[in-house]
Design an enzyme around this catalytic site. Sequence first.
Site, PDB file in Angstrom:
ATOM      1  N   ASP A 135      55.144 -27.556 -76.366  1.00  0.00           N
ATOM      2  CA  ASP A 135      56.099 -26.604 -75.037  1.00  0.00           C
ATOM      3  C   ASP A 135      56.291 -26.955 -73.331  1.00  0.00           C
ATOM      4  OD1 ASP A 135      57.720 -24.492 -74.238  1.00  0.00           O
ATOM      5  OD2 ASP A 135      57.483 -23.463 -76.408  1.00  0.00           O
ATOM      6  N   ASN A 192      66.291 -26.154 -70.488  1.00  0.00           N
ATOM      7  CA  ASN A 192      65.234 -25.600 -71.434  1.00  0.00           C
ATOM      8  C   ASN A 192      63.963 -25.364 -70.508  1.00  0.00           C
ATOM      9  OD1 ASN A 192      62.419 -25.526 -72.627  1.00  0.00           O
ATOM     10  ND2 ASN A 192      63.022 -24.978 -74.438  1.00  0.00           N
ATOM     11  N   ASN A 202      60.504 -30.349 -74.185  1.00  0.00           N
ATOM     12  CA  ASN A 202      60.648 -29.122 -74.057  1.00  0.00           C
ATOM     13  C   ASN A 202      60.420 -29.682 -72.426  1.00  0.00           C
ATOM     14  OD1 ASN A 202      59.726 -26.885 -73.613  1.00  0.00           O
ATOM     15  ND2 ASN A 202      59.981 -26.200 -76.667  1.00  0.00           N
ATOM     16  N   GLU A 208      58.546 -16.701 -70.724  1.00  0.00           N
ATOM     17  CA  GLU A 208      58.526 -18.129 -70.563  1.00  0.00           C
ATOM     18  C   GLU A 208      58.842 -18.274 -69.176  1.00  0.00           C
ATOM     19  OE1 GLU A 208      58.728 -21.376 -71.058  1.00  0.00           O
ATOM     20  OE2 GLU A 208      59.003 -21.995 -72.874  1.00  0.00           O
TER      21      GLU A 208
END
Length: 345
Positions: free
Chosen positions: A276, A168, A221, A71
């Site tokens: 995302d 996040n 997100n 990520e």
Amino acid sequence: MNAQLSGRRILLAALSTLAAAGIAGLGPARGQDKEAPKALGTIERLDPRFDELVAKDAVVERIGEGFEWSEGPVWDRRNNCLYFSDIPRNRVMKWQPGKGVSVFLEKSGYSGAIPRGGEPGSNGLLIDNEGRLLLCQHGDRRVVRLEPDGSFRALASNYINKPFNSPNDLVLKSNGDIYFTDPPYGLVQPAARELEFNGVFRISAADGSVAVLTKEMTFPNGLAFSPDEKTLYVANSDPKKAIWMKFPVKEDGTLGEGRLFADVTSSVASKKGLPDGMKVDEKGNLFATGPGGVLVFAPDGTHLGTFATGEATANCAFGEDGSTLFITADMYLGRVRLLTKGRVP
């Protein structure tokens, strides 16, 4: 098989391996082609405008693998490398041209001594205007900056004296303000959270204050600014409402009323992934991870094409001279060359 032939084959195999790996600067053996890179999925073209962004012979190369959940990639121009998170392993990894992947930082998101489950590590990463690394920490539930001595300086750890859920992703405005999202994915027990909403927040560069900008999205997100910073795009990682919203950014940095930019809820059942992380190129095209891989949208919302990785794809980032897109997709790290460019801090 005689010993001379056996030895020759062993020697040729060794040279071939060295050449493919590029060890000690060796090129391919004479008369042999360089090994083709492993592809990470395919590229789907849906609109002629996509050909202006991605060459017809482009390939998404698989340049790293073996992660639990990759990520938050970000390119570090000063050190010529890419950082990205491996969230379950609580690490920041580093990829360097010619050197591959190594561990850059341990305990990147959770500093506690007692092992915990869930997603403890760092998630979104950012390089600020002074070249420093910023991290969204799931386990410690804050936004921090990595200091030269290796310590973390907290930039935001609570809102109205209540801990965040699990910051996040984050994006930097040119004036130094930091915008970030706070869904509950990093919590071991989401029902036990202190904040009763999942918000989009801003850390003011002027005084460090933290303000909530919107509470209307169910699972905010990834986020990214348009090139003129007049629009903030925010992804909603909700399988029942898999959308991207666009918010007008006011002069004071707050947000106006959001509008729907794109809706892929109908694709969730048949393709891996949810909206995302994302980035915007210099022309305003949105490179957004979602069901199927990295979806590329024109500024008018038209879906131009997809880097179909075949994996649940978490995030992406422009790197090198801005014309390379790095992609984190589950256990893989990918790279694709573009005909367009994005901003590199």
